[in-house]
Scaffold this active site. Sequence first.
Site, PDB file in Angstrom:
ATOM      1  CB  VAL A 141      -0.942   0.021   1.229  1.00 35.73           C
ATOM      2  CG1 VAL A 141      -1.572   1.391   1.423  1.00 35.73           C
ATOM      3  CG2 VAL A 141      -2.035  -1.024   1.070  1.00 35.73           C
ATOM      4  CB  CYS A 142       1.078   4.136   0.719  1.00 41.66           C
ATOM      5  SG  CYS A 142       1.358   5.916   0.822  1.00 41.66           S
ATOM      6  CB  THR A 143       5.798   5.049  -0.478  1.00 37.26           C
ATOM      7  OG1 THR A 143       5.743   5.081   0.954  1.00 37.26           O
ATOM      8  CG2 THR A 143       5.307   6.359  -1.059  1.00 37.26           C
ATOM      9  CB  THR A 197       2.922   4.243  -5.174  1.00 38.79           C
ATOM     10  OG1 THR A 197       3.455   4.498  -3.872  1.00 38.79           O
ATOM     11  CG2 THR A 197       3.311   5.389  -6.105  1.00 38.79           C
ATOM     12  N   GLY A 256      -3.064   2.415  -3.676  1.00 38.19           N
ATOM     13  CA  GLY A 256      -2.700   3.826  -3.697  1.00 38.19           C
ATOM     14  C   GLY A 256      -2.396   4.343  -2.299  1.00 38.19           C
TER      15      GLY A 256
END
Length: 200
Positions: free
Chosen positions: A102-104, A122, A152
Amino acid sequence: MRMAFVLFDGMTSMDFAGFYEAITWLAILKAKENVTWTFCADKTEVTDDRGLKLKTDEVLPNLEGFDLVFLPGGNSTRKLRFDEAFMGWIRTAEAVPNKVSVCTGALLLGAAGFLEGKKATTNSSAYDLLAPYCAEVVKARVVRDGHVFTGGGVTASIDLGLYMVEWLTNTDIALQVQRKLEYPYYQAGNLSDVYMRTEL
């Protein structure tokens, strides 16, 4: 089904918590057999990006024995991707069937070589950082390419958790979990490789 949650200093807890809350309902609802999870890190305790301390179960376990490995994000991923010792550990997940971020956290999957030739997403603030690691950065809540799943920014962790529940079981189970979370935004029955495109 054995799941490894990789934790690290400077992580964003929401990235982890949304996915964790959704996916662990698989055990509570007995939707899959022998669902277990392990909190893994490179130390016995990590501190998130706001000072919350989290205890871990195992320090630097070999990740290859798990069925799913999950990586949250956080500003610290920008440096961790260049930490050879840490990334060497992450690469022990090469044979793991389901790789999830998730995310970075996607930057860590990318730096490990797991996104080569794949679509991924991301946090919108890191699209440019992700681009060199993958074939295409997709602006979406959830992107699946084979058995690599990326979410994201931040709250997309809930969508990704529900998506994974549906992917691993069926729409009815995903809807049950969605009701338990009282999260009205997930669109069950839409397991395309790109879920909820977003243009920010």
